[in-house]
Structures are given as structure tokens and as C-alpha cells.
Design an enzyme around this catalytic site. Structure first.
Site, PDB file in Angstrom:
ATOM      1  N   CYS A 192      20.622-100.513 -54.136  1.00 36.90           N
ATOM      2  CA  CYS A 192      20.275 -99.333 -54.951  1.00 36.90           C
ATOM      3  C   CYS A 192      20.381 -98.018 -54.171  1.00 36.90           C
ATOM      4  CB  CYS A 192      18.890 -99.480 -55.546  1.00 36.90           C
ATOM      5  SG  CYS A 192      18.831-100.744 -56.829  1.00 36.90           S
ATOM      6  N   HIS A 239      16.097 -92.254 -57.535  1.00 39.47           N
ATOM      7  CA  HIS A 239      16.661 -93.501 -58.076  1.00 39.47           C
ATOM      8  C   HIS A 239      15.808 -93.998 -59.239  1.00 39.47           C
ATOM      9  CE1 HIS A 239      18.392 -97.393 -58.410  1.00 39.47           C
ATOM     10  NE2 HIS A 239      17.328 -98.020 -57.925  1.00 39.47           N
ATOM     11  N   ASN A 254      17.861 -99.355 -64.776  1.00 35.67           N
ATOM     12  CA  ASN A 254      18.310 -99.232 -63.384  1.00 35.67           C
ATOM     13  C   ASN A 254      19.789 -99.625 -63.294  1.00 35.67           C
ATOM     14  OD1 ASN A 254      18.837 -99.444 -60.665  1.00 35.67           O
ATOM     15  ND2 ASN A 254      17.033-100.668 -60.162  1.00 35.67           N
TER      16      ASN A 254
END
Ligand SMILES: CC(C)(COP(=O)(O)OP(=O)(O)OC[C@H]1O[C@@H](n2cnc3c(N)ncnc32)[C@H](O)[C@@H]1OP(=O)(O)O)[C@@H](O)C(=O)NCCC(=O)NCCS
Length: 332
Positions: free
Chosen positions: A116, A256, A286
Site C-alpha cells: 500500500c 492512504h 482501499n
């Protein structure tokens, strides 16, 4: 001669059409909209339904969006980096194919994977090439087809992830706009808590493993959550401190999008009001490497030249960090 910095001068994005809502997930696993919304902030995510299309499809679309918006001649692009945790194949790179398909025939290209944090680390790499003076521009694309490694029978992961891509163009700048500072860290002891294990060189994908669903991503949500909250907030606080930035001098937080509670905790740590916190997790979930460019694409019209933007991310590995960037243009 004035110092060369690396500024973002254009943004593009792409998300697939199919919308996987919480209501649809309720029919697939034992979950409900209230649980997902209150624990994560996610209402829906986009899924690339076509099995024959992979991450490059998303990356190409996002890059083409940028090229069209900017009126850029792809032959002028010098380097294409695709930040991704879900490459089309183990070899050859998704970036090489993407670069050719968009007509960036004078560029070299490679993939980067830091889960990520791939896009955040990619910003550092892209900026480094430009600051060295050897390259004038770098196309950085964050793209992931997370649905290719998600088990839609596992409620711990399938509610979180979505597919998407975003692209930014970094160009040399002499007004001291663009990337100012970075604080990036990794801790490999965290890898056991978040991984897509099998199919890698240490973990052979056998028929037996396939039967058990070993090809899919696994996470121990609670441990990841705790580490994400601590490290992302800590990195953001450190970057403010190091650059003598106060909550008033920061214009935006682009964090994020893994869980709204993690983003809120980061914003609270640096005492930032909600109106300065970019948020689109409710729409996309996500998307791993795509969250940061999708955010700046959604907020592009509100960003002003000179704005102080703090980027922050945390992900598998573990990998995390924060970047301080001065926005370089007003959108038309
Ligand atoms: C995954 C996550 C949303 C789970 O939220 P949580 O508050 O930590 O929930 P827990 O895992 O502690 O589970 C709490 C309960 O809800 C249940 N639960 C888990 N997933 C559920 C779902 N989709 N629907 C309903 N209930 C669920 C659990 O079984 C558990 O039940 P129990 O108390 O009876 O055992 C959260 O841990 C998270 O966001 N982690 C970080 C994820 C992340 O950032 N990943 C990518 C890294 S970038």
C-alpha cells in the site's frame, strides 16, 4: 543556478464501471452495511470484472486520461514507473507493456512494489531521478487490480479492497515547488500480518494450496490497524516537525485510504481539521497503490499553486511514511 525540484504537473485516473456496494457484499458474506461503514468508512468499491484484463488495463486508462488532459506527447515521457502490488504477471513488467501501449516509446520503465506504500515510495523514486538532473519528467502510475487476489468468501478482506488506477506527471521545477521532504520506513517483521503468500519463490502454489484458497491475500486486521494508526500518524507528525510546519500552514492531508479511522487518527495527531483531509474511501475502498493519485485527481480542482500537501501511507511489508510536497499549479 537554481536547485531542481520535482513537481507534479498533471494528474489522471481511471476506475472500472462495476460498483460493488456494501449491500451486494451482504449477499456474499456474513456482513452488513452498518458494520462496514462504522468500522471502515467504505460504502462501495469498483471492480474490474473482466478476467482477461489486468492491472495494465487500469494503468493504461489512467495514463491516457492524464495524457489527454495535459495534451502531452507520450513520446516526450522519459520514464514510466508502475507502482503496483498486483502486476499483470511475475515477468515481464506491467510498466513496459503500459509504456508501449500509451506510446511512450522513448521511455524506459519498471514496476515498483511496496504494497500500500508503493505510490508513496514511487514519488520518492520519481523525484530522485528528476532532482539528479538526468531526467526532465517521470510518469508515475499507481494501479492495482486487488480483486485478482481477494477471496470473496473472506469477510475480513473482501469488504476493504477495490480496483483502480491514478497517474501523475513529475517534471523538473526551478521555483522550489514539488517534493520538499520525505520520511520513509520499512519493518519486515510485519510481513506475517499482511501478505499474498503463495505463488512467490518461497511459497510454491500447489494444487492443495489452491484448494485452500492460498492464492489470496490474508491479513490480521487488528495488528495491521494498530501499526497503521501508530506509524502513519507518527510519520506525518515527524514531517511537519522537521519542516517547521504547523496545522495552519498545512493545506491538505492526502492519506492512504485503507480505513477512515486510520485516516482520522492521522489527521487528529497533526490537529488538522476535516476540511483539509482528502477523503474518497467511501467510493473506492482501499485500491492499494492507487489511493493517493485517485485522491489528488478527485481534489485537483481545489488544489492551488503553493499549497502544502502532506502525503502519508502505511502498508504490507510493513512499509510506511510521509512526504511533504508543494503543489505546483492551479487547475484550469
Ligand atoms: C479489517 C478491519 C476493518 C476490522 O475491524 P476491527 O475493528 O479491527 O475488527 P476485528 O477484526 O477486531 O473484528 C471484530 C469483530 O467483527 C467481526 N468481523 C470481521 N469482519 C467482519 C465483517 N466484514 N462484517 C461483520 N463482522 C466482521 C470479527 O469476526 C470480530 O468478531 P468477534 O469479536 O466476534 O471475534 C480493521 O482491522 C482494519 O481496517 N485493519 C487494517 C486494514 C488495513 O488497513 N489493511 C490494509 C493495509 S494498508
Amino acid at each position: 543556478m537554481s536547485k531542481i525540484s520535482a513537481a507534479i504537473t498533471a494528474v489522471g485516473a481511471y476506475v472500472p464501471e462495476y460498483v460493488l456496494t456494501n449491500q451486494i457484499l451482504e449477499t456474499m458474506v456474513d456482513t452488513n452495511d452498518e458494520w462496514i461503514t462504522s468500522r471502515t468508512g467504505i460504502k462501495e468499491r469498483r471492480i474490474l470484472k473482466d478476467d482477461g484484463k489486468g492491472t495494465s488495463y487500469l494503468a493504461i486508462k489512467a495514463a491516457q486520461d492524464l495524457i489527454n488532459k495535459k495534451g502531452l506527447d507520450p513520446k516526450e515521457i522519459e520514464l514510466v514507473i508502475v507502482a503496483t502490488a498486483t502486476p499483470d504477471m511475475k515477468a515481464a513488467s506491467t510498466a513496459s507493456y503500459t509504456a508501449s501501449e500509451i506510446g511512450a516509446t522513448n521511455a524506459f520503465s519498471f514496476d515498483m512494489d511496496a504494497a500500500c506504500s508503493s505510490f508513496l515510495f514511487g514519488m520518492s523514486v520519481a523525484a530522485g531521478y528528476i532532482e539528479s538532473g538526468r531526467y526532465k519528467n517521470v510518469l508515475l502510475i499507481g494501479a492495482d487490480k486487488m480483486s485478482s487476489i481477494i477471496n470473496y468468501k473472506d469477510r475480513a478482506t473482501c469488504i476493504i479492497f477495490g480496483d483502480g488506477a491514478g497517474a501523475v506527471l513529475f517534471e523538473a521545477n526551478t521555483e522550489n515547488l514539488g517534493l520538499q521532504d520525505e520520511y520513509l520506513r520499512s519493518d519486515g517483521t510485519g510481513r506475517e500480518f499482511l501478505q499474498a503468500t503463495y505463488g512467490g519463490s518461497s511459497f510454491k502454489l500447489t494444487a492443495e494450496i489452491l484448494e485452500q484458497g492460498g492464492q489470496y491475500a490474508f491479513q490480521e486486521g487488528r495488528t495491521v490497524f494498530k501499526n497503521a494508526v501508530f506509524n502513519m500518524a507518527d510519520a506525518a507528525a515527524k514531517i511537519l516537525e522537521r519542516n517547521n510546519l504547523t496545522k495552519d500552514s498545512v493545506d491538505w492531508l492526502a492519506a492512504h485510504q485503507a480505513n477512515k479511522r486510520i485516516i482520522d487518527a492521522t489527521a487528529q495527531r497533526i490537529e488538522l481539521e476535516d476540511s483539509k483531509v482528502m477523503m474518497n474511501i467511501q467510493k473506492y475502498g482501499n485500491t492499494t497503490s492507487a489511493t493517493l493519485p485517485l485522491l489528488i485527481n478527485d481534489y485537483e480542482s481545489q488544489l492551488k499553486k503553493g499549497d502544502n500537501v502532506i502525503f502519508a501511507a502505511f502498508g504490507g511489508g510493513f512499509n510506511w511514511g510521509a512526504i511533504y510536497l508543494k503543489w505546483a499549479y492551479n487547475s484550469k
